[in-house]
Design a protein around this motif. Structure first.
Motif, PDB file in Angstrom:
ATOM      1  N   ASN A 457      -3.939 -10.612   7.613  1.00 15.60           N
ATOM      2  CA  ASN A 457      -3.617  -9.175   7.926  1.00 15.60           C
ATOM      3  C   ASN A 457      -2.930  -8.242   6.933  1.00 15.60           C
ATOM      4  OD1 ASN A 457      -3.990  -9.471  10.597  1.00 15.60           O
ATOM      5  ND2 ASN A 457      -2.301 -10.399  11.176  1.00 15.60           N
ATOM      6  N   PHE A 458      -2.138  -9.025   6.035  1.00 17.63           N
ATOM      7  CA  PHE A 458      -1.575  -8.431   4.910  1.00 17.63           C
ATOM      8  C   PHE A 458      -2.526  -8.145   3.833  1.00 17.63           C
ATOM      9  CE2 PHE A 458       0.805  -9.372   0.681  1.00 17.63           C
ATOM     10  CZ  PHE A 458       1.612  -8.119   0.806  1.00 17.63           C
ATOM     11  N   VAL A 459      -3.568  -8.818   3.643  1.00 19.32           N
ATOM     12  CA  VAL A 459      -4.756  -8.427   2.742  1.00 19.32           C
ATOM     13  C   VAL A 459      -5.377  -7.167   3.139  1.00 19.32           C
ATOM     14  CG1 VAL A 459      -6.868  -8.904   1.822  1.00 19.32           C
ATOM     15  CG2 VAL A 459      -4.977 -10.644   1.684  1.00 19.32           C
ATOM     16  N   GLU A 460      -5.605  -7.322   4.563  1.00 15.13           N
ATOM     17  CA  GLU A 460      -6.451  -5.884   5.156  1.00 15.13           C
ATOM     18  C   GLU A 460      -5.430  -4.857   5.105  1.00 15.13           C
ATOM     19  OE1 GLU A 460      -7.673  -7.261   8.855  1.00 15.13           O
ATOM     20  OE2 GLU A 460      -9.317  -8.834   8.298  1.00 15.13           O
ATOM     21  N   ASN A 461      -4.122  -5.031   5.506  1.00 14.22           N
ATOM     22  CA  ASN A 461      -3.395  -3.838   5.292  1.00 14.22           C
ATOM     23  C   ASN A 461      -3.237  -3.305   3.820  1.00 14.22           C
ATOM     24  OD1 ASN A 461      -2.487  -3.735   8.005  1.00 14.22           O
ATOM     25  ND2 ASN A 461      -0.891  -5.078   7.418  1.00 14.22           N
ATOM     26  N   THR A 462      -3.391  -3.969   3.047  1.00 13.37           N
ATOM     27  CA  THR A 462      -3.200  -3.688   1.514  1.00 13.37           C
ATOM     28  C   THR A 462      -4.698  -2.804   1.116  1.00 13.37           C
ATOM     29  OG1 THR A 462      -1.863  -5.568   0.827  1.00 13.37           O
ATOM     30  CG2 THR A 462      -3.003  -4.332  -1.000  1.00 13.37           C
ATOM     31  N   TYR A 463      -5.686  -3.455   1.553  1.00 18.07           N
ATOM     32  CA  TYR A 463      -7.032  -2.776   1.432  1.00 18.07           C
ATOM     33  C   TYR A 463      -6.991  -1.275   2.121  1.00 18.07           C
ATOM     34  CZ  TYR A 463     -12.098  -2.102   2.067  1.00 18.07           C
ATOM     35  OH  TYR A 463     -13.417  -1.881   1.927  1.00 18.07           O
ATOM     36  N   SER A 464      -6.411  -1.308   3.155  1.00 15.85           N
ATOM     37  CA  SER A 464      -6.367   0.202   3.982  1.00 15.85           C
ATOM     38  C   SER A 464      -5.574   1.220   3.193  1.00 15.85           C
ATOM     39  CB  SER A 464      -5.692  -0.043   5.205  1.00 15.85           C
ATOM     40  OG  SER A 464      -6.679  -0.876   6.177  1.00 15.85           O
ATOM     41  N   VAL A 465      -4.579   0.717   2.463  1.00 16.10           N
ATOM     42  CA  VAL A 465      -3.773   1.482   1.730  1.00 16.10           C
ATOM     43  C   VAL A 465      -4.737   2.050   0.454  1.00 16.10           C
ATOM     44  CG1 VAL A 465      -1.931   1.868   0.194  1.00 16.10           C
ATOM     45  CG2 VAL A 465      -1.532   0.577   2.309  1.00 16.10           C
ATOM     46  N   PHE A 466      -5.637   0.946  -0.057  1.00 21.72           N
ATOM     47  CA  PHE A 466      -6.220   1.265  -1.464  1.00 21.72           C
ATOM     48  C   PHE A 466      -7.222   2.268  -0.757  1.00 21.72           C
ATOM     49  CE2 PHE A 466      -8.709  -1.349  -4.720  1.00 21.72           C
ATOM     50  CZ  PHE A 466      -9.091   0.004  -5.422  1.00 21.72           C
TER      51      PHE A 466
END
Length: 587
Positions: A457-466
């Motif tokens: 979830n953390f990685v996917e949230n970071t990806y969404s920000v990117f």
């Protein structure tokens, strides 16, 4: 007795003081002699000498005393000096010609493309370019082929073999060490993690590698064909038949070179070109010497100027090497608040790194723009993943045709050393915590399913920000960004089509456009970060007696060194990375 003792002590102290004073005076005299700046001179009928026989760096950087002791006193040629010197020499009556000594330069493909463009522009001045090599490497030959006279040693070789890309896979090594790498990623093309979990390329990684390798080779073969007035198919024949194994006479017959000559014959021709006799030294001037002669023409810190900021290497949160978030961010903020800085050209040459540091640098760029100052990005050999993250907010992005960019994706990589430490070394751990995640993240045990889900979830949230940063910066709908993202690497030409990049062009083109927008003259810019060595760094660098110290440096065999570096990286890097695969393009 006591009196004699005090007299002896005082005499010793006095002697030490006198010796110290003499030592300081000697050091000052040495420093004065070594550090006295001699104004470079550029005489009439000089030849700009491009010595392509070692590493070429993007920009001068601070070097600590230990590194100087380990690597020696000579600093590598600076790429921007080479570009500027070639451009300036075209209209400088003091420069008669350019002489390329091809000896295996460490220059990336995109930088080769930029320098090739400058050399072609130089030829429009009517001045000639000479190139010589005992043996041409494939990368050197790309630049040498543009010369009016391409000379090869009569028993030398010319290497043209094609383009390939090699990925090291560490899974076998990690298995031997008892280390497991736990990977959480977003994007089917995010292949930067593959070397730690696979033993060969995945199909998606092979597909994108094939595409950029073919693009780079098409550029290379087309450029050489144009330079040597042959068909691209002929260059393919050279590569497929391994022209490096041909006799020099056959290389000449194929029109790959102009003539076969020994170095002394080439230098005799150059002397004649400059009106010199056989007893005269060749009037060669290096890019560093040439640009030092014109240093006073560039803008000072107290004059209006454009800032050229170099961002090169891995993106890390803290430390000394690469693009360090904790130092890069304050540098950008300082430039934003400097009223003399009217615009920023950021030269990015990075395959990415820490997602957190990338976000902080992105925000600093936004702050710079909030001051109503424009930001342009010039992409070098790589500006991908985190390198693209820090670029995407720029008002305008330039890339070379062969630049590798994109790779919009994020991954988490957490090593598990328990197999090494516990199973192999016999070290066990016991712990007490307030809850099941008190020890998170630990490199001494595997993630639990709950922890892995949380990390996903953390990685996917970071990806969404990117993705959101790219969408906002490039004016592309988020759905479209996601379609071309997935961690996929693109070459510069394709990136323009996808609107990830605005224009094909190098650092010179980006800088010229920025100077025009800021209504400044061509030399009203300054390079950042500023490089200033302290007294001891200068003293060590100027010393000619480093051999004994250098011989004492510690050496490891290659396999041990690779293992140590790999373990150190896995242990210390930020667990969430925006990084492209470590591509080695073999040109």
């Amino acid at each position: 007795m006591l009196k004699r003792f005090f007299i002896a002590v005082c005499g010793t102290i006095t002697g030490l003081w006198i010796s110290g004073i003499f030592l300081v005076l000697i050091l000052l005299m040495v420093a004065g002699a070594q550090f006295s700046v001699k104004m470079s001179s550029v005489n009439d009928n000089s030849i700009l000498y491009l010595d392509l026989s070692g590493e070429v760096i993007e920009h001068s950087h601070n070097t600590d005393v230990l590194t100087i002791l380990q690597e020696g006193t000579e600093q590598a040629p600076v790429f921007i000096d080479i570009l500027n010197s070639v451009r300036r020499a075209a209209n400088d009556s003091k420069i008669k010609a350019i002489y390329i000594n091809a000896g295996g330069a460490g220059i990336g493909v995109a930088k080769l493309e930029e320098l090739l463009g400058e050399l072609r522009e130089f030829k429009k001045s009517g001045k000639k370019i000479y190139a010589y090599a005992d043996n041409y490497s494939q990368s050197d030959y790309l630049l040498a082929s543009v010369a009016d006279n391409v000379y090869l040693n009569p028993v030398g070789m010319l290497d043209v073999h094609g383009v390939g890309s090699t990925y090291p896979f560490f899974t076998g090594l990690l298995d031997k060490l008892g280390i497991k790498v736990q990977v959480i990623k977003v994007g089917s093309f995010k292949s930067a993690v593959e070397p730690y979990i696979l033993k060969e390329m995945s199909d998606s990684a092979r597909l994108q590698t094939r595409q950029f390798v073919d693009t780079i080779w098409n550029f290379y073969s087309g450029a050489v064909a144009q330079n040597r007035s042959v068909e691209p198919a002929e260059v393919n024949v050279w590569a497929d038949s391994l022209i490096m194994t041909w006799k020099a006479e056959n290389v000449l017959a194929a029109k790959a070179v102009t003539a076969l000559k020994y170095r002394r014959e080439v230098e005799a021709e150059l002397r004649s070109t400059c009106g010199k006799t056989a007893d005269d030294d060749l009037p060669l001037v290096t890019p560093a010497e040439y640009m030092a002669f014109y240093t006073n023409e560039y803008a000072g810190a107290d004059a209006d100027h454009v800032a050229v900021l170099f961002a090169e290497g891995d993106i890390v949160d803290s430390g000394k090497g690469g693009i360090v978030g904790e130092t890069m961010v304050p540098e950008i903020l300082r430039l934003a608040d400097d009223n003399h800085v009217k615009g920023l050209v950021m030269r990015v040459n990075s395959g990415g790194g820490s997602a957190f540091a990338s976000e902080q640098i992105w925000e600093a760029i936004e702050y710079f723009k909030s001051k109503n100052k424009p930001v342009y990005v010039s992409m070098g050999d790589y500006a991908a993943s985190g390198g693209y993250y820090i670029s995407c907010g720029a008002n305008r992005i330039y890339a070379d045709r062969t630049t590798l960019t994109g790779s919009i994706g994020v991954f988490g990589m957490i090593p598990d050393f328990s197999g090494l430490v516990t199973d192999k070394l016999g070290v066990n751990f016991s712990s007490v915590g307030s809850g099941p995640n008190a020890g998170f993240v630990s490199v001494m045990k595997a993630l639990t399913p709950e922890q892995r889900n949380a990390m996903q979830n953390f990685v996917e949230n970071t990806y969404s920000v990117f993705v959101g940063r790219v969408s906002e910066g490039r004016g592309i709908d988020e759905a479209e960004v996601r379609r071309i993202a997935e961690g996929r690497v693109w070459v510069g030409g394709k990136a323009v089509e996808l609107k990830l990049v605005d224009e094909i062009g190098g650092l010179q083109q980006a800088l010229a456009a920025m100077l025009k927008e800021c209504r400044l003259d061509r030399y009203e810019y300054r390079l950042y970060p500023q490089v200033e060595e302290d007294f001891w760094q200068k003293l060590v660098r100027q010393s000619g007696n480093l051999e004994a110290l250098q011989q004492g440096s510690l050496r490891f065999d290659a396999e041990s060194l690779r293992a140590i570096m790999l373990v150190d990286r896995l242990k210390n890097q930020n667990p969430v990375q925006a990084r492209m695969p470590e591509v080695e393009v073999n040109l």
